[in-house]
Design a protein around this motif. Structure first.
Motif, PDB file in Angstrom:
ATOM      1  N   THR A  13       0.845  -1.183   0.000  1.00  0.00           N
ATOM      2  CA  THR A  13       0.000   0.000   0.000  1.00  0.00           C
ATOM      3  C   THR A  13       0.881   1.234   0.000  1.00  0.00           C
ATOM      4  OG1 THR A  13      -1.680  -1.178   1.229  1.00  0.00           O
ATOM      5  CG2 THR A  13      -1.812   1.204   1.238  1.00  0.00           C
ATOM      6  N   THR A  14       0.693   2.096  -0.990  1.00  0.00           N
ATOM      7  CA  THR A  14       1.519   3.294  -1.117  1.00  0.00           C
ATOM      8  C   THR A  14       0.723   4.574  -0.950  1.00  0.00           C
ATOM      9  OG1 THR A  14       1.174   3.431  -3.500  1.00  0.00           O
ATOM     10  CG2 THR A  14       3.071   2.133  -2.739  1.00  0.00           C
ATOM     11  N   GLY A  15      -0.595   4.491  -1.091  1.00  0.00           N
ATOM     12  CA  GLY A  15      -1.427   5.685  -1.075  1.00  0.00           C
ATOM     13  C   GLY A  15      -1.604   6.294  -2.449  1.00  0.00           C
ATOM     14  N   PHE A  16      -0.822   5.835  -3.419  1.00  0.00           N
ATOM     15  CA  PHE A  16      -0.947   6.345  -4.778  1.00  0.00           C
ATOM     16  C   PHE A  16      -2.116   5.674  -5.479  1.00  0.00           C
ATOM     17  CE2 PHE A  16       3.723   6.972  -4.151  1.00  0.00           C
ATOM     18  CZ  PHE A  16       3.722   8.346  -4.260  1.00  0.00           C
ATOM     19  N   ASP A  17      -2.870   6.449  -6.228  1.00  0.00           N
ATOM     20  CA  ASP A  17      -3.954   5.927  -7.063  1.00  0.00           C
ATOM     21  C   ASP A  17      -3.456   5.904  -8.506  1.00  0.00           C
ATOM     22  OD1 ASP A  17      -5.744   5.700  -4.921  1.00  0.00           O
ATOM     23  OD2 ASP A  17      -6.443   7.756  -5.176  1.00  0.00           O
ATOM     24  N   PHE A  18      -2.958   4.755  -8.922  1.00  0.00           N
ATOM     25  CA  PHE A  18      -2.367   4.638 -10.252  1.00  0.00           C
ATOM     26  C   PHE A  18      -3.441   4.487 -11.323  1.00  0.00           C
ATOM     27  CE2 PHE A  18       1.241   3.461  -7.640  1.00  0.00           C
ATOM     28  CZ  PHE A  18       2.269   4.112  -8.288  1.00  0.00           C
ATOM     29  N   LEU A  19      -3.187   5.145 -12.455  1.00  0.00           N
ATOM     30  CA  LEU A  19      -4.069   5.073 -13.612  1.00  0.00           C
ATOM     31  C   LEU A  19      -3.256   4.645 -14.821  1.00  0.00           C
ATOM     32  CD1 LEU A  19      -5.967   8.448 -13.141  1.00  0.00           C
ATOM     33  CD2 LEU A  19      -6.777   6.158 -12.563  1.00  0.00           C
ATOM     34  N   LYS A  20      -3.868   3.828 -15.649  1.00  0.00           N
ATOM     35  CA  LYS A  20      -3.234   3.396 -16.889  1.00  0.00           C
ATOM     36  C   LYS A  20      -3.707   4.316 -18.009  1.00  0.00           C
ATOM     37  CE  LYS A  20      -2.932  -0.973 -17.259  1.00  0.00           C
ATOM     38  NZ  LYS A  20      -3.148  -2.402 -17.499  1.00  0.00           N
ATOM     39  N   SER A  21      -2.828   4.632 -18.911  1.00  0.00           N
ATOM     40  CA  SER A  21      -3.151   5.497 -20.038  1.00  0.00           C
ATOM     41  C   SER A  21      -4.244   4.898 -20.904  1.00  0.00           C
ATOM     42  CB  SER A  21      -1.902   5.722 -20.900  1.00  0.00           C
ATOM     43  OG  SER A  21      -2.241   6.366 -22.111  1.00  0.00           O
ATOM     44  N   SER A  22      -5.100   5.758 -21.423  1.00  0.00           N
ATOM     45  CA  SER A  22      -6.121   5.299 -22.357  1.00  0.00           C
ATOM     46  C   SER A  22      -5.492   4.844 -23.676  1.00  0.00           C
ATOM     47  CB  SER A  22      -7.136   6.413 -22.613  1.00  0.00           C
ATOM     48  OG  SER A  22      -6.500   7.535 -23.191  1.00  0.00           O
ATOM     49  N   TYR A  23      -4.225   5.196 -23.900  1.00  0.00           N
ATOM     50  CA  TYR A  23      -3.509   4.787 -25.104  1.00  0.00           C
ATOM     51  C   TYR A  23      -2.883   3.408 -24.963  1.00  0.00           C
ATOM     52  CZ  TYR A  23      -3.844   9.605 -26.732  1.00  0.00           C
ATOM     53  OH  TYR A  23      -4.309  10.815 -27.148  1.00  0.00           O
ATOM     54  N   SER A  24      -2.935   2.823 -23.771  1.00  0.00           N
ATOM     55  CA  SER A  24      -2.263   1.540 -23.565  1.00  0.00           C
ATOM     56  C   SER A  24      -2.959   0.447 -24.350  1.00  0.00           C
ATOM     57  CB  SER A  24      -2.208   1.183 -22.086  1.00  0.00           C
ATOM     58  OG  SER A  24      -3.468   0.798 -21.629  1.00  0.00           O
TER      59      SER A  24
END
Length: 60
Positions: A2-13
């Motif tokens: 758990t890092t607290g970061f809310d990771f998002l993947k690019s819509s271009y992936s």
């Protein structure tokens, strides 16, 4: 991990999983990680460095 970061993947992936994920929810840090290893290392950058990096990509 758990890092607290809310990771998002690019819509271009693509669907092949070869992508980076970015989290910008904890100012002034931008966190970047490899989507294939979400429990792996996290690159933490100052917000200005990330802005400069993405601006250089757009300029090319």
């Amino acid at each position: 991990m758990t890092t607290g970061f809310d990771f998002l993947k690019s819509s271009y992936s693509s669907g092949s999983g070869e992508c980076v994920e970015v989290a910008r929810n904890i100012p002034p840090t931008v966190a970047v990680r490899d989507s294939k290893t979400p429990d792996g290392p996290i690159l933490r950058l100052p917000s200005k460095a990330w802005t400069d990096f993405t601006a250089s990509l757009a300029a090319n």
